[in-house]
Write an enzyme that holds these catalytic residues in place. Structure first.
Site, PDB file in Angstrom:
ATOM      1  N   LYS A 107       0.812  -1.221   0.000  1.00 58.67           N
ATOM      2  CA  LYS A 107       0.000   0.000   0.000  1.00 58.67           C
ATOM      3  C   LYS A 107       0.844   1.268   0.000  1.00 58.67           C
ATOM      4  CE  LYS A 107      -4.206  -1.959   1.920  1.00 58.67           C
ATOM      5  NZ  LYS A 107      -3.861  -3.329   2.369  1.00 58.67           N
TER       6      LYS A 107
HETATM    7  C1  PLP Z   1      -4.541  -4.398   1.781  1.00 56.83           C
HETATM    8  C2  PLP Z   1      -3.857  -5.712   1.746  1.00 56.83           C
HETATM    9  C3  PLP Z   1      -4.299  -6.765   0.912  1.00 56.83           C
HETATM   10  C4  PLP Z   1      -5.557  -6.654   0.075  1.00 56.83           C
HETATM   11  O1  PLP Z   1      -5.400  -5.753  -0.992  1.00 56.83           O
HETATM   12  P1  PLP Z   1      -6.669  -5.216  -1.797  1.00 56.83           P
HETATM   13  O2  PLP Z   1      -6.144  -4.226  -2.758  1.00 56.83           O
HETATM   14  O3  PLP Z   1      -7.599  -4.616  -0.782  1.00 56.83           O
HETATM   15  O4  PLP Z   1      -7.298  -6.396  -2.467  1.00 56.83           O
HETATM   16  C5  PLP Z   1      -3.567  -7.936   0.867  1.00 56.83           C
HETATM   17  N1  PLP Z   1      -2.464  -8.086   1.631  1.00 56.83           N
HETATM   18  C6  PLP Z   1      -2.013  -7.121   2.454  1.00 56.83           C
HETATM   19  C7  PLP Z   1      -0.810  -7.367   3.283  1.00 56.83           C
HETATM   20  C8  PLP Z   1      -2.687  -5.897   2.543  1.00 56.83           C
HETATM   21  O5  PLP Z   1      -2.246  -4.949   3.378  1.00 56.83           O
END
Ligand code: PLP
Length: 435
Positions: A107
């Site tokens: 993210k």
């Molecule tokens: C946010 C997150 C996900 C999921 O990602 P999306 O874009 O919401 O599908 C998967 N793994 C981790 C470690 C995350 O922080």
């Protein structure tokens, strides 16, 4: 480029509008009015380019009409101060490590990009009316958004998190920063935090007093830049002559990450097929199998960033493929794993390949190898560093994994947070007092 709402009830708007408001007034998600394509020569040429250069090409195609060329290049370069390396696990199985950013989760890419784009529009507008970013987090999003926006002028971030329900490592990533970051410790669950944020966005009185936006993956500037690293993965595999017949597996919660991959595909990235990996929250898998989508409350699992019962980007996937279930279920397959399976995958991959998976990556690995063909190159996205889920991983492997220096640095800071109940009135009064 203009953007339309997936609900189709409003006029198209500009990128600036989309980034500042996140959600369309008809509650739909914004989509670009067209998907720009890159020529196959351009994509083939990526193998001789850096991650920043590749990303700049993709970013210019999407956002180049709305942000001046050099400003956009600067935003891309400032966002991507780390790499997303492809690592070989075994045979034809690879992983794209997305945890080399400041908070060790994928993210970081979208949060840093969005912070800079929003900062650019705030500066350009010349308004000294601050923008307030509200973000509800079960752990990972809060850290990435807080660090991405730290010190950006004209923007204040409020991170709402459930008291006692995020790991200590995650908590210190957004409670120790100070400056323009305020951590709100809510006496409730993650769902309560999310409900408060949603209520704030539709509260006319609050919106008249202050400018509010979201940094969840509903925001175009948060999810779309995630397409950059799909091209980077391709370039790295292409260098090794491994980019034919690619199967790409994405551990998914709100499906922002997978949606970004699908955008890359529509831009021309030669991916043969995608796999959506889930934990026990498997409404998407059910949709693939039956064509029927039934959102339901989420259940708690080891892979808690994927504990989502009504993925917000599902509407975007439908829209991208004209709601055609056959097209979608031909391109994308799915799989779901419960905690027992997550634990056994982490044990097996550590035992056999000495690769340490986090619980989200474990779903990805398992879903990828399930029916990977010998003539395919399989790659799953490793979405977070396993140390972010230290308690879980230590418990599964009966070990004491090392915490990287970057994470330890957060833990030495002093926690600052405001404790609030889960009642909207209390939250609203707190916010209104600030304006
Ligand atoms: C946010 C997150 C996900 C999921 O990602 P999306 O874009 O919401 O599908 C998967 N793994 C981790 C470690 C995350 O922080």
């Amino acid at each position: 480029m203009t953007y339309y709402s997936t609900n189709g009830q409003v006029e198209n708007v500009s990128l600036e509008e989309v980034v500042i408001h996140s959600l369309a007034p008809d509650k739909g998600l914004y989509m670009p009015d067209r998907v720009p394509t890159l020529s196959s020569d351009t994509i083939k040429g990526f193998k001789d380019k850096t991650f920043v250069e590749i990303s700049d090409t993709v970013a210019q195609a999407f956002f180049g009409e709305d942000i001046p060329h050099d400003s956009l290049s600067q935003i891309v370069a400032d966002t991507l101060t780390f790499d997303t390396p492809v690592v070989h696990i075994a045979d034809n199985i690879y992983t794209l490590e997305l945890f080399h950013g400041p908070t060790l989760a994928f993210k970081d890419v979208g949060a840093r990009f969005m912070a800079r784009v929003l900062g650019y529009f705030v500066r350009r507008s010349g308004s000294d009316n601050e923008i307030n970013v509200l973000v509800a987090t079960s752990g990972d999003t809060g850290g990435a958004v807080a660090n991405g926006f730290l010190g950006v002028e004209g923007i204040h971030v409020f991170v709402l998190y459930p008291k006692g329900k995020v790991s200590p490592i995650q908590e210190c990533q957004f409670t120790t920063l100070g400056k323009n970051i305020t951590a709100l410790e809510i006496d409730g669950t993650f769902d309560d935090c999310q409900a408060l944020v949603k209520a704030a966005f539709v509260d006319a009185e609050l919106n008249a007093r202050m400018r509010l936006t979201s940094a969840n993956s509903i925001n175009v500037a948060r999810f779309l830049p995630q397409s950059f690293y799909y091209f980077n993965a391709y370039a790295q595999l292409d260098r090794q002559g491994l980019a034919e017949r690619l199967a790409v597996c994405v551990p998914s919660g709100n499906f922002g990450n997978l949606t970004a991959g699908l955008f890359a595909y529509k831009m021309g990235l030669p991916v043969k097929r995608f796999i959506a990996a889930n934990n026990s929250n498997d409404v998407f898998l059910e949709y693939l199998r039956t064509g029927v989508y039934t959102p339901r409350p989420s259940v708690e699992t080891y892979a808690n960033a994927m504990d989502v019962g009504n993925p917000s980007n599902f509407a975007r996937i439908l829209d991208l493929f004209d709601h055609n279930h056959t097209t979608i279920s031909t391109l994308i397959s799915g799989a779901a794993y419960d905690n027992t399976q997550i634990a056994s995958t982490i044990r097996r991959v550590w035992g056999e390949h000495r690769y340490l998976l986090d619980p989200h990556g474990a779903c990805g690995y398992q879903a990828l190898v399930k029916d990977l063909k010998p003539d395919e190159t399989g790659i799953f996205l490793e979405t977070a560093h396993p140390a972010k889920f230290k308690e879980t991983v230590d418990g599964i492997l009966n070990t004491d994994i090392e915490i990287p220096a970057k994470l330890r640095a957060f833990m030495s800071g002093e926690k600052q947070s405001v404790t609030l109940g889960k009642d909207f009135k209390e939250f609203k009064d707190f916010m209104a007092d600030l304006s």
